[in-house]
Design an enzyme around this catalytic site. Structure first.
Site, mmCIF file in Angstrom:
data_model
loop_
_atom_site.group_PDB
_atom_site.id
_atom_site.type_symbol
_atom_site.label_atom_id
_atom_site.label_comp_id
_atom_site.label_asym_id
_atom_site.label_seq_id
_atom_site.Cartn_x
_atom_site.Cartn_y
_atom_site.Cartn_z
ATOM 1 N N GLN A 89 0.751 -1.138 0.003
ATOM 2 C CA GLN A 89 -0.088 0.088 -0.034
ATOM 3 C C GLN A 89 0.900 1.083 0.023
ATOM 4 O O GLN A 89 0.330 2.559 0.206
ATOM 5 C CB GLN A 89 -0.828 -0.091 1.334
ATOM 6 C CG GLN A 89 -1.817 -0.862 1.045
ATOM 7 C CD GLN A 89 -2.636 -1.077 2.467
ATOM 8 O OE1 GLN A 89 -2.756 -0.676 3.188
ATOM 9 N NE2 GLN A 89 -3.482 -2.357 2.608
ATOM 10 N N HIS A 153 -0.838 -0.209 5.466
ATOM 11 C CA HIS A 153 -1.154 0.959 6.563
ATOM 12 C C HIS A 153 0.074 2.133 6.468
ATOM 13 O O HIS A 153 0.444 2.368 7.596
ATOM 14 C CB HIS A 153 -1.386 0.403 7.953
ATOM 15 C CG HIS A 153 -2.598 -0.780 7.753
ATOM 16 N ND1 HIS A 153 -3.027 -1.360 8.836
ATOM 17 C CD2 HIS A 153 -3.431 -1.248 6.739
ATOM 18 C CE1 HIS A 153 -4.084 -1.994 8.640
ATOM 19 N NE2 HIS A 153 -4.113 -1.905 7.308
ATOM 20 N N GLU A 247 -14.789 3.908 9.677
ATOM 21 C CA GLU A 247 -15.093 5.174 10.520
ATOM 22 C C GLU A 247 -14.948 6.533 9.954
ATOM 23 O O GLU A 247 -13.779 6.732 9.201
ATOM 24 C CB GLU A 247 -14.374 5.270 12.011
ATOM 25 C CG GLU A 247 -14.437 3.894 12.724
ATOM 26 C CD GLU A 247 -13.808 3.983 14.181
ATOM 27 O OE1 GLU A 247 -14.054 3.213 14.809
ATOM 28 O OE2 GLU A 247 -13.001 4.833 14.348
ATOM 29 N N TYR A 257 -8.841 7.338 19.449
ATOM 30 C CA TYR A 257 -9.884 6.777 18.757
ATOM 31 C C TYR A 257 -10.037 5.362 18.776
ATOM 32 O O TYR A 257 -10.838 4.743 17.930
ATOM 33 C CB TYR A 257 -9.778 7.330 17.386
ATOM 34 C CG TYR A 257 -9.892 8.477 17.196
ATOM 35 C CD1 TYR A 257 -11.120 9.423 17.076
ATOM 36 C CD2 TYR A 257 -8.778 9.678 17.280
ATOM 37 C CE1 TYR A 257 -11.337 10.580 17.096
ATOM 38 C CE2 TYR A 257 -8.955 10.978 17.434
ATOM 39 C CZ TYR A 257 -10.352 11.431 17.154
ATOM 40 O OH TYR A 257 -10.601 12.901 17.262
ATOM 41 N N TYR A 268 -10.351 -10.255 9.455
ATOM 42 C CA TYR A 268 -10.510 -10.847 8.122
ATOM 43 C C TYR A 268 -11.099 -12.335 8.095
ATOM 44 O O TYR A 268 -11.828 -12.654 7.293
ATOM 45 C CB TYR A 268 -9.605 -10.372 7.177
ATOM 46 C CG TYR A 268 -9.306 -9.070 6.887
ATOM 47 C CD1 TYR A 268 -10.141 -8.235 6.349
ATOM 48 C CD2 TYR A 268 -8.173 -8.394 7.238
ATOM 49 C CE1 TYR A 268 -10.273 -6.709 6.032
ATOM 50 C CE2 TYR A 268 -7.908 -7.069 7.088
ATOM 51 C CZ TYR A 268 -9.110 -5.954 6.518
ATOM 52 O OH TYR A 268 -8.741 -4.749 6.173
#
Length: 373
Positions: A89, A153, A247, A257, A268
């Site tokens: 990513q 991430h 979110e 958070y 998953y």
């Protein structure tokens, strides 16, 4: 661009979606909105970020590392861009202009970088200036550590607030049990710095000798949407949950958070991460998606170009391949609508200086949404 190269799609939008959040309010009479999606910039693979320059050109970051300048139907590749650690990513991610760009000339980039002693990479923030079609005066303002060869991430979005502070997100880099809840470590955080990389003296953890002083919030997972609210000036983010539990949050100084202590998602594999969805001292999202839509990109509609859309929030969906419109009552999502269904993986969405909406779709390019009468 020649007309033969343009792809046009006509959309009439009247799709209801359940809210999938703490309250399940819906509007029973959706607004009928008709627009044409015109493929403005074609031939792009993963257009991660985009920003409009005062001269009318559009700068686009390709995740692979290219910076594309589009003007008058022509694409030019910008030279001397950041050296990108292209893995999973990671890659060349977001792009943003200084709020006083016409006087400063600064352009900001987030990207995955190998800089540092450890193998692999982590998220970095750079600013530079554009001279003709080359970047000059490059300065690295922040580099997360440690590097890791994990490919997930990295975050990462950029946004300036009304006071001129730069906010950026860095994902927890696949280390959910180590990074997000630890303010002595990078990753799984929202950061706030001055436009030149200095740390604001009122950041929440600046006086903690062990903390990373740029941290503004923690307990985040992988925020890939960030936008300034047009009225309140607050910074809004969305972030990927695991399976379920994406979110929308409003960034508040020093807030936690909750990831991974609380979540509305599961692994998953289908196994639980935690049985907790709330805890004292941890923020609740203003909205969450179950199932996950894999949100990417985020913008508020402030123009009058689209009847009934002003004040709405637009969010791209990677997994379900559409653009989502969310109506709000204050900070509560009251209605959801699918736009551009099956168009492809929507990576980003921005409102242009002309008041029109521009949507980046992987494997296709940048679409302009043109309202029809």
């Amino acid at each position: 661009m020649k007309n033969s190269m343009k792809a046009l799609f006509l959309f009439v939008v009247m799709t209801n979606l359940s809210c999938g959040q703490k309250t399940d309010n819906e509007i029973n009479t959706p607004i009928e909105t008709t627009f044409t999606a015109e493929l403005l910039v074609d031939g792009l693979e993963i257009p991660w970020g985009m920003v409009f320059l005062p001269d009318g050109s559009l700068l686009i970051t390709e995740k692979s590392g290219d910076i594309i300048r589009f003007k008058d139907g022509q694409k030019t590749t910008i030279s001397n861009g950041p050296e990108v650690y292209y893995r999973g990513q990671g890659g060349l991610l977001d792009i943003e202009l200084h709020p006083d760009y016409e006087n400063t000339g600064w352009i900001y980039f987030s990207y995955s970088s190998e800089e540092g002693e450890d193998k692999g990479g982590n998220t970095a923030i750079m600013r530079a200036k554009l001279n003709d079609n080359s970047l000059v005066n490059k300065e690295i303002l922040y580099k997360a550590s440690p590097n890791t060869t994990k490919g997930q991430h990295f975050g990462s979005r950029l946004e300036f607030d009304n006071a001129g502070y730069l906010y950026f997100s860095i994902g927890e880099r696949g280390e959910r049990d180590i990074n997000p809840q630890d303010i002595t470590r990078d990753c799984g955080k929202i950061y706030r710095i001055h436009d030149d990389g200095r740390i604001p003296n009122d950041n929440p953890f600046v006086n903690d000798p062990n903390a990373k002083p740029a941290i503004f919030t923690y307990g985040n997972r992988n925020p890939q949407g960030m936008v300034k609210h047009p009225e309140s000036g607050a910074i809004w983010i969305h972030e990927h949950g695991p399976q379920g539990g994406d979110e929308i949050n409003i960034v508040e100084k020093g807030a936690n958070y909750g990831w991974p202590v609380i979540t509305y998602g599961i692994n998953y594999s289908g196994t639980p991460i935690t049985d907790l969805t709330e805890m004292e001292g941890m923020e609740q999202p203003i909205h969450y998606w179950v199932p996950s839509i894999a949100p990417s990109g985020m913008t508020f509609v402030t123009s009058d170009k689209y009847p009934g859309w002003k004040g709405n929030l637009l969010v791209g969906s990677l997994v379900f391949q559409y653009l989502e419109r969310l109506e709000l009552s204050g900070n509560e999502v009251t209605y959801r609508e699918k736009l551009m269904e099956d168009i492809g993986r929507v990576r980003n969405v921005r409102q242009g200086p002309d008041g029109l909406i521009y949507v980046a779709v992987e494997g296709k390019g940048i679409y302009k949404l043109v309202p029809t009468e």
